[in-house]
Design a protein around this motif. Structure first.
Motif, mmCIF file in Angstrom:
data_model
loop_
_atom_site.group_PDB
_atom_site.id
_atom_site.type_symbol
_atom_site.label_atom_id
_atom_site.label_comp_id
_atom_site.label_asym_id
_atom_site.label_seq_id
_atom_site.Cartn_x
_atom_site.Cartn_y
_atom_site.Cartn_z
ATOM 1 N N VAL A 1 -58.041 24.275 -47.262
ATOM 2 C CA VAL A 1 -57.135 23.840 -46.197
ATOM 3 C C VAL A 1 -57.327 22.362 -45.861
ATOM 4 O O VAL A 1 -56.353 21.619 -45.660
ATOM 5 C CB VAL A 1 -57.336 24.715 -44.932
ATOM 6 N N ALA A 2 -58.580 21.910 -45.819
ATOM 7 C CA ALA A 2 -58.856 20.518 -45.452
ATOM 8 C C ALA A 2 -58.313 19.534 -46.480
ATOM 9 O O ALA A 2 -58.127 18.353 -46.180
ATOM 10 C CB ALA A 2 -60.361 20.313 -45.288
ATOM 11 N N GLN A 3 -58.035 20.012 -47.711
ATOM 12 C CA GLN A 3 -57.546 19.130 -48.765
ATOM 13 C C GLN A 3 -56.019 19.051 -48.798
ATOM 14 O O GLN A 3 -55.467 18.138 -49.418
ATOM 15 C CB GLN A 3 -58.024 19.645 -50.132
ATOM 16 N N LEU A 4 -55.340 19.997 -48.152
ATOM 17 C CA LEU A 4 -53.891 20.097 -48.287
ATOM 18 C C LEU A 4 -53.176 19.076 -47.406
ATOM 19 O O LEU A 4 -53.599 18.788 -46.287
ATOM 20 C CB LEU A 4 -53.418 21.505 -47.944
ATOM 21 N N ASN A 5 -52.076 18.548 -47.929
ATOM 22 C CA ASN A 5 -51.301 17.542 -47.199
ATOM 23 C C ASN A 5 -49.829 17.679 -47.594
ATOM 24 O O ASN A 5 -49.458 17.326 -48.719
ATOM 25 C CB ASN A 5 -51.815 16.144 -47.546
ATOM 26 N N PRO A 6 -48.983 18.259 -46.735
ATOM 27 C CA PRO A 6 -49.303 18.685 -45.372
ATOM 28 C C PRO A 6 -50.142 19.967 -45.347
ATOM 29 O O PRO A 6 -50.065 20.779 -46.260
ATOM 30 C CB PRO A 6 -47.929 18.928 -44.748
ATOM 31 N N ALA A 7 -50.902 20.110 -44.294
ATOM 32 C CA ALA A 7 -51.755 21.278 -44.133
ATOM 33 C C ALA A 7 -50.930 22.467 -43.659
ATOM 34 O O ALA A 7 -49.970 22.302 -42.908
ATOM 35 C CB ALA A 7 -52.875 20.985 -43.138
ATOM 36 N N PRO A 8 -51.261 23.665 -44.101
ATOM 37 C CA PRO A 8 -50.526 24.853 -43.655
ATOM 38 C C PRO A 8 -50.859 25.204 -42.211
ATOM 39 O O PRO A 8 -51.887 24.777 -41.676
ATOM 40 C CB PRO A 8 -51.007 25.941 -44.609
ATOM 41 N N ASP A 9 -50.004 26.004 -41.596
ATOM 42 C CA ASP A 9 -50.283 26.499 -40.251
ATOM 43 C C ASP A 9 -51.512 27.408 -40.274
ATOM 44 O O ASP A 9 -51.830 28.020 -41.303
ATOM 45 C CB ASP A 9 -49.084 27.283 -39.703
ATOM 46 N N ALA A 10 -52.162 27.508 -39.135
ATOM 47 C CA ALA A 10 -53.367 28.333 -39.041
ATOM 48 C C ALA A 10 -53.067 29.805 -39.330
ATOM 49 O O ALA A 10 -53.951 30.545 -39.761
ATOM 50 C CB ALA A 10 -53.993 28.188 -37.654
ATOM 51 N N SER A 11 -51.811 30.225 -39.101
ATOM 52 C CA SER A 11 -51.446 31.627 -39.315
ATOM 53 C C SER A 11 -51.019 31.931 -40.750
ATOM 54 O O SER A 11 -50.696 33.071 -41.069
ATOM 55 C CB SER A 11 -50.303 32.010 -38.364
ATOM 56 N N THR A 12 -51.007 30.932 -41.632
ATOM 57 C CA THR A 12 -50.565 31.141 -43.012
ATOM 58 C C THR A 12 -51.553 32.032 -43.760
ATOM 59 O O THR A 12 -52.757 31.751 -43.772
ATOM 60 C CB THR A 12 -50.447 29.794 -43.747
ATOM 61 N N PRO A 13 -51.085 33.118 -44.403
ATOM 62 C CA PRO A 13 -51.990 34.006 -45.145
ATOM 63 C C PRO A 13 -52.708 33.261 -46.266
ATOM 64 O O PRO A 13 -52.208 32.267 -46.798
ATOM 65 C CB PRO A 13 -51.051 35.083 -45.707
ATOM 66 N N ALA A 14 -53.864 33.769 -46.649
ATOM 67 C CA ALA A 14 -54.707 33.090 -47.631
ATOM 68 C C ALA A 14 -54.007 32.907 -48.973
ATOM 69 O O ALA A 14 -54.077 31.836 -49.593
ATOM 70 C CB ALA A 14 -56.005 33.876 -47.815
ATOM 71 N N ASP A 15 -53.312 33.947 -49.458
ATOM 72 C CA ASP A 15 -52.663 33.835 -50.768
ATOM 73 C C ASP A 15 -51.530 32.807 -50.753
ATOM 74 O O ASP A 15 -51.271 32.150 -51.760
ATOM 75 C CB ASP A 15 -52.135 35.204 -51.212
ATOM 76 N N HIS A 16 -50.882 32.660 -49.609
ATOM 77 C CA HIS A 16 -49.835 31.636 -49.498
ATOM 78 C C HIS A 16 -50.464 30.247 -49.472
ATOM 79 O O HIS A 16 -49.919 29.295 -50.042
ATOM 80 C CB HIS A 16 -48.989 31.864 -48.246
ATOM 81 N N VAL A 17 -51.617 30.115 -48.831
ATOM 82 C CA VAL A 17 -52.340 28.836 -48.836
ATOM 83 C C VAL A 17 -52.710 28.460 -50.264
ATOM 84 O O VAL A 17 -52.552 27.310 -50.687
ATOM 85 C CB VAL A 17 -53.609 28.924 -47.956
ATOM 86 N N LEU A 18 -53.207 29.439 -51.030
ATOM 87 C CA LEU A 18 -53.568 29.175 -52.419
ATOM 88 C C LEU A 18 -52.349 28.747 -53.233
ATOM 89 O O LEU A 18 -52.445 27.857 -54.085
ATOM 90 C CB LEU A 18 -54.194 30.418 -53.040
ATOM 91 N N ALA A 19 -51.200 29.376 -52.966
ATOM 92 C CA ALA A 19 -49.978 29.011 -53.686
ATOM 93 C C ALA A 19 -49.566 27.575 -53.367
ATOM 94 O O ALA A 19 -49.214 26.799 -54.268
ATOM 95 C CB ALA A 19 -48.850 29.983 -53.326
ATOM 96 N N GLN A 20 -49.614 27.198 -52.097
ATOM 97 C CA GLN A 20 -49.314 25.821 -51.720
ATOM 98 C C GLN A 20 -50.315 24.860 -52.355
ATOM 99 O O GLN A 20 -49.944 23.762 -52.800
ATOM 100 C CB GLN A 20 -49.349 25.673 -50.195
ATOM 101 N N ALA A 21 -51.578 25.282 -52.400
ATOM 102 C CA ALA A 21 -52.606 24.436 -52.996
ATOM 103 C C ALA A 21 -52.320 24.183 -54.472
ATOM 104 O O ALA A 21 -52.437 23.048 -54.957
ATOM 105 C CB ALA A 21 -53.978 25.089 -52.824
ATOM 106 N N LEU A 22 -51.929 25.234 -55.203
ATOM 107 C CA LEU A 22 -51.616 25.052 -56.623
ATOM 108 C C LEU A 22 -50.430 24.108 -56.788
ATOM 109 O O LEU A 22 -50.450 23.210 -57.639
ATOM 110 C CB LEU A 22 -51.321 26.404 -57.276
ATOM 111 N N GLY A 23 -49.399 24.290 -55.965
ATOM 112 C CA GLY A 23 -48.246 23.397 -56.050
ATOM 113 C C GLY A 23 -48.616 21.953 -55.750
ATOM 114 O O GLY A 23 -48.197 21.028 -56.454
ATOM 115 N N GLN A 24 -49.433 21.743 -54.715
ATOM 116 C CA GLN A 24 -49.824 20.378 -54.361
ATOM 117 C C GLN A 24 -50.736 19.765 -55.421
ATOM 118 O O GLN A 24 -50.692 18.554 -55.668
ATOM 119 C CB GLN A 24 -50.511 20.362 -52.993
ATOM 120 N N SER A 25 -51.556 20.580 -56.065
ATOM 121 C CA SER A 25 -52.437 20.054 -57.106
ATOM 122 C C SER A 25 -51.643 19.498 -58.282
ATOM 123 O O SER A 25 -52.155 18.677 -59.049
ATOM 124 C CB SER A 25 -53.396 21.140 -57.596
#
Length: 371
Positions: free
Chosen positions: A140-164
Motif C-alpha cells: 500500500v505504501a508504494q502505490l500511487n495513487p494509494a487505494p482506500d483503506a476499505s479496498t480488499p487485499a486482492d483488489h490492492v494486489l491487482a492495482q499494484a500489478l497494474g501500477q508496476s
C-alpha cells in the motif's frame, strides 16, 4: 420324466440346423452375403473419402481466412496503437501460443511490447489468502495513487500489478518509476507473478489474456463452483489492472458456464467497473480484434466484443488516438499530494503573515500622519 430319446432328438435337431446353415452359407447364400458385405464396406469407404475431402476443403478455407486476416490486419489497424507501449498479463493455464499471437497483432497495430508477465496459481489459491493480504498491506505504501483503506487485499494486489507495469519516473517519464520496480519485485519474490519476458519499460496500456477454456463435457457441480470462484478472482484482477494506465482489455472465451467471459458478461461483483473484453481469443478473429478493442477502450468506447451472443459488437468502430503524454502517467513520488497540501498551507500562512505585517505598517504610517 424326460428319457434318453428326448436328448437324442434334441442333439439331432441341433446338428441338422448346423448342417443346413453350413450348406446354405457355402452355397446359395454365400455370394449374396459376400456381395452385401462388400457393398457396405465400399459405401463406408466412399463416405469416409467424402468426409475427408470436406474436411480438407474446410481446413483450406479456414487457413485461407487466417492468411487473409493476417495480411489484412495492418491495413485494418492503420497504426492505431502507434507510439504506445503495451504490457501483456497472462492468467494460469493460458496457451503460450495464443498469448504470442495476441502480442503479434498488437505489434502489427503499431504498439511496442514492454513485457509479458504471467500470474501464478498462488494468486487465486484459497490457502494463500492470508499470505496475499500480508503482501497487499506491505504494498500500500508504494502505490500511487494509494487505494482506500476499505479496498480488499486482492483488489490492492491487482492495482499494484497494474501500477508496476504503467507508473513512470517523474524525472524521466520514458522510464518506469522506482515504485513500479519495487512493486514488481515484491510480487515476483512472493511468487505471485513470473516474467515470461523481461519488463523493459513502462506501458501505457495492458492486455490480460485468459485461458482458452472451452469445456467438452459439462462441469460437475464441484468443478463449476471451483471455476466460478477462480473466475471471480480473475475478474477482480482484471478490474484492478483496468484502473491503471490509459486502457486495458481482457481477452478470453465465453464457452458457457464456468468460462471466464461468461462470468464477466453474465454480471458479477465487478459490474461497477468497466472491463472491456474480447471473446474467441483462441481464433485469428479474436486475436485480430484485441488491438482494435484496446484502441476503443483508450478512446473511451470500451465494450464486449466478439462472435458470441454475449458480445455487444463484433468489432469496435474505428478510432483515431492522439499520442499519449508520458508525464500523465508519472504522478510523482508517493506522498507528493500530502506534501503539496502542506506546502500550500505554509504558503497560505506566509501570505497571512505578510498581510498582517502590511496592515501593521499601514496603521503605523496613519498614526504618524495624525501626529
Amino acid at each position: 420324466m424326460i428319457d434318453f430319446r428326448y436328448h437324442i432328438v434334441s442333439l439331432i435337431s441341433v446338428f441338422l440346423a448346423l448342417a443346413v446353415g453350413i450348406v446354405l452359407g457355402a452355397g446359395p447364400l454365400r455370394d449374396y452375403i459376400a456381395d452385401e458385405l462388400s457393398g457396405q464396406v465400399e459405401q463406408l469407404r466412399a463416405e469416409k473419402d467424402a468426409l475427408r475431402e470436406d474436411l480438407d476443403v474446410a481446413e483450406a478455407a479456414l487457413q485461407g481466412r487466417s492468411t487473409f486476416l493476417t495480411e489484412a490486419a495492418p491495413q485494418l489497424y492503420d497504426g492505431v496503437l502507434e507510439g504506445r507501449t503495451v504490457a501483456i498479463v497472462t492468467l494460469p493455464e493460458t496457451d503460450s501460443a495464443v498469448a504470442e499471437a495476441v502480442e503479434a497483432r498488437l505489434v502489427q497495430a503499431g504498439a511496442a511490447i514492454s513485457g509479458r508477465v504471467a500470474v501464478a496459481p498462488g494468486w487465486t489459491d484459497p490457502a494463500e489468502t492470508a499470505f496475499r493480504a500480508g503482501i497487499a498491506e506491505n504494498l500500500v505504501a508504494q502505490l500511487n495513487p494509494a487505494p482506500d483503506a476499505s479496498t480488499p487485499a486482492d483488489h490492492v494486489l491487482a492495482q499494484a500489478l497494474g501500477q508496476s507495469l504503467t507508473l513512470r519516473d517523474p524525472g524521466a517519464p520514458q522510464r518506469r518509476s522506482a515504485e513500479a520496480d519495487d512493486i514488481l519485485e515484491i510480487l515476483r519474490t512472493s511468487e505471485l507473478v513470473t516474467e515470461s519476458s523481461t519488463v523493459e519499460g513502462p506501458a501505457y496500456a495492458t492486455v490480460v489474456v485468459g485461458p482458452n477454456d472451452h469445456h467438452d463435457e459439462p462441469l460437475t457441480d464441484a468443478e463449476l463452483t471451483e471455476a466460478e470462484t477462480t473466475n471471480e478472482a480473475y475478474l477482480v484482477l482484471a478490474a484492478g489492472i483496468a484502473e491503471t494506465g490509459e486502457g486495458s482489455v481482457l481477452a478470453g472465451v465465453d464457452g458457457g458456464a464456468g468460462t471466464l467471459l461468461a462470468a464477466l458478461r453474465s454480471g458479477s461483483d465487478t459490474d461497477d467497473v468497466a472491463i472491456t473484453s474480447v471473446d474467441s481469443v483462441g481464433t485469428i478473429t479474436g486475436q485480430v480484434t484485441v488491438p482494435l478493442a484496446l484502441a476503443a477502450t483508450i478512446a473511451g468506447e470500451g465494450a464486449q466484443f466478439g462472435l458470441e451472443e454475449s458480445a455487444d459488437l463484433v468489432l469496435p468502430e474505428p478510432v483515431t488516438l492522439d499520442l499519449p503524454d508520458p508525464a500523465a502517467f508519472a504522478p510523482g513520488p508517493v506522498g507528493a499530494d500530502d506534501q503539496s497540501t502542506d506546502d500550500a498551507d505554509d504558503d497560505q500562512t506566509d501570505d497571512t503573515d505578510d498581510d498582517q505585517s502590511a496592515d501593521a505598517e499601514q496603521s503605523a504610517d496613519a498614526d504618524q500622519a495624525d501626529g
